[in-house]
Design an enzyme around this catalytic site. Structure first.
Site, short mmCIF file in Angstrom:
data_model
loop_
_atom_site.label_atom_id
_atom_site.label_comp_id
_atom_site.label_asym_id
_atom_site.label_seq_id
_atom_site.Cartn_x
_atom_site.Cartn_y
_atom_site.Cartn_z
N ASP A 68 9.11 0.41 -4.05
CA ASP A 68 8.48 1.08 -3.05
C ASP A 68 9.73 1.81 -2.26
O ASP A 68 10.84 1.97 -2.79
CB ASP A 68 7.46 0.38 -2.07
CG ASP A 68 6.41 1.24 -1.69
OD1 ASP A 68 6.72 2.06 -0.70
OD2 ASP A 68 5.11 0.84 -2.08
N HIS B 101 6.20 2.18 4.30
CA HIS B 101 5.20 2.04 3.46
C HIS B 101 5.34 0.72 2.62
O HIS B 101 4.44 0.09 2.38
CB HIS B 101 5.20 3.16 2.61
CG HIS B 101 4.13 3.30 1.30
ND1 HIS B 101 4.61 2.91 0.10
CD2 HIS B 101 2.98 3.90 1.46
CE1 HIS B 101 3.27 3.25 -0.58
NE2 HIS B 101 2.30 3.77 0.33
N ASN C 18 -4.04 9.29 -5.31
CA ASN C 18 -4.87 9.74 -4.14
C ASN C 18 -5.46 11.39 -4.32
O ASN C 18 -5.71 11.94 -3.24
CB ASN C 18 -4.14 9.66 -3.03
CG ASN C 18 -3.66 8.21 -2.47
OD1 ASN C 18 -4.29 7.32 -3.08
ND2 ASN C 18 -2.70 8.25 -1.62
N SER D 79 -2.58 3.28 -2.51
CA SER D 79 -1.31 2.18 -2.30
C SER D 79 -1.71 1.11 -1.84
O SER D 79 -1.01 0.12 -1.89
CB SER D 79 -0.37 3.02 -1.37
OG SER D 79 0.28 4.01 -2.10
#
Length: 401
Positions: free
Chosen positions: A138, A169, A267, A347
């Site tokens: 990530d 994130h 998404n 996520s």
């Protein structure tokens, strides 16, 4: 050509080894436009030697060497030089390096909804701790966050030598999977599990396939330590094969080494068949539902954003490639700088399942990635609605683990 990959909330960050990251090989600047490529080599070829040769003969500016999940390297060079690589008998395939991007949104109280407070680790009782290692590919992780047990990592993003999170994130994802059960902040599905920060996305949440391959390569080299890897990132692409000399092959080799990969479905509100790594058979692909009260029944009132309780999140990808669903709307978790934040995205759903995989492996050491997936799917719950495809994936339920 560059293709973006996004977090689901997708975020891509690069990772440098705490020790042993492949350094760039004396890159020389090439005038004019350049192409970023990934070069897969034939079995037996030495990536370091071939890359050094291509640096001298073709002006390649090498950024990564791959020795474990893939044999090859990534580099920048002129378009003409890139085309000429196909003439080298040591080269199997030359691929354009694609860009990835995070698409994080917001997250809900999912730990209660998936039954983590009823698992053997009893998230929330102040004593839970899980003896498993999770790699988070990530934007990095805030290693100083008091709620996270970060034990090391690597940076695969060019222009930076740290695996620390400059976006937030990756730290958020890490907390959902494994925030400590320490009576402060939040608690994760697998509380206190050891976290490895594999930075493959930059501060803006974007990254390249070459960086992600670097992360997968590093995780594969440490497969004797790391049992679970979470990838809350992705982008458009084809499924490929375990012999495509690219990302699918790297994932295949890494799962064969024993690492369970959990990935976000994406998404885009579309079929995940058009997204990688979500479409790969070797990974556990996770879609997102909205859950506002931590309970079944569909009566929770919306919190951070409009939605219907216990339904598929409006942004979530779906389809036959999805294995499980988990909470992914208005999820509160850790954030860079020692704080906390609520965001949404697939996520956020993915690390719920990564934590669940860690719970299972804590009591089933040596289970294969396929066995982990089958166990989590078999214990899931049907208590959600709104699936747009014929296959109703189960909602993660770890209460019996």
């Amino acid at each position: 050509m560059r293709t973006r990959i996004a977090t689901a909330g997708f975020a891509v960050a690069t990772a440098l080894f705490v020790a042993g990251s492949a350094p760039a090989i004396g890159a020389t600047a090439a005038p004019g436009p350049t192409s970023k490529v990934i070069v897969a080599l034939r079995p037996g070829a030495d990536p370091g030697a071939v890359a050094a040769d291509h640096q001298r003969s073709r002006g390649a500016s090498v950024t990564h060497l791959y020795r474990h999940a893939l044999t090859g390297y990534a580099a920048s060079l002129t378009p003409a030089a890139a085309r000429s690589l196909a003439d080298d008998p040591r080269v199997l395939r030359v691929m354009p390096d694609h860009e990835v991007r995070m698409s994080a949104q917001i997250l809900p109280p999912g730990v209660d909804r998936v039954g983590a407070d009823e698992s053997f680790a009893a998230s929330g009782n102040g004593r839970g701790a899980v003896d498993v290692d999770i790699a988070v590919l990530d934007t990095g992780i805030d290693a100083k966050h008091r709620d996270l047990n970060v034990v090391g990592g690597v940076n695969c993003v060019q222009g930076n030598n740290s695996f620390l999170d400059l976006n937030g994130h990756g730290t958020h994802v890490a907390g959902i999977a494994a925030a400590k059960d320490n009576s402060t902040g939040v608690v994760g599905v697998a509380p206190g599990a050891r976290l490895w920060a594999v930075r493959v996305l930059d501060a803006g949440g974007s990254g390249l396939w070459s960086s992600i391959l670097c992360g997968i390569d590093w995780v594969t080299a440490h497969a004797g330590t790391i049992e679970v890897a979470n990838m809350s990132l992705g982008g458009s692409g084809a499924s490929g094969s375990c012999t495509d000399h690219g990302m699918r092959e790297a994932i295949c080799r890494s799962t064969a080494a024993g690492v369970t990969y959990v990935v976000a479905a994406g998404n885009a509100g579309a079929d995940s068949a058009g997204f990688v790594p979500a479409t790969y058979d070797e990974v556990i692909t996770v879609s997102a539902i909205a859950d506002f009260d931590g309970r079944p029944g569909g009566v929770g009132a919306p919190t951070c954003q409009v939605g219907h309780d216990d339904t598929l999140a409006h942004f979530s990808n779906y389809g036959a490639d999805v294995d499980l669903t988990a909470p992914g709307v208005c999820v509160t978790s850790t954030w860079r700088g020692g704080g906390y934040r609520s965001i949404s995205g697939t996520s956020m759903a993915s690390p719920h399942v990564a934590g669940a995989a860690a719970l299972f492996l804590a009591t089933h050491a040596g289970a294969s990635p396929a066995q982990v997936r089958d166990a989590l799917v078999s214990t899931g719950s049907p208590d959600w609605v709104g699936d747009p495809d014929p296959t109703h994936e189960p909602l993660l339920d770890v209460s019996g683990l």
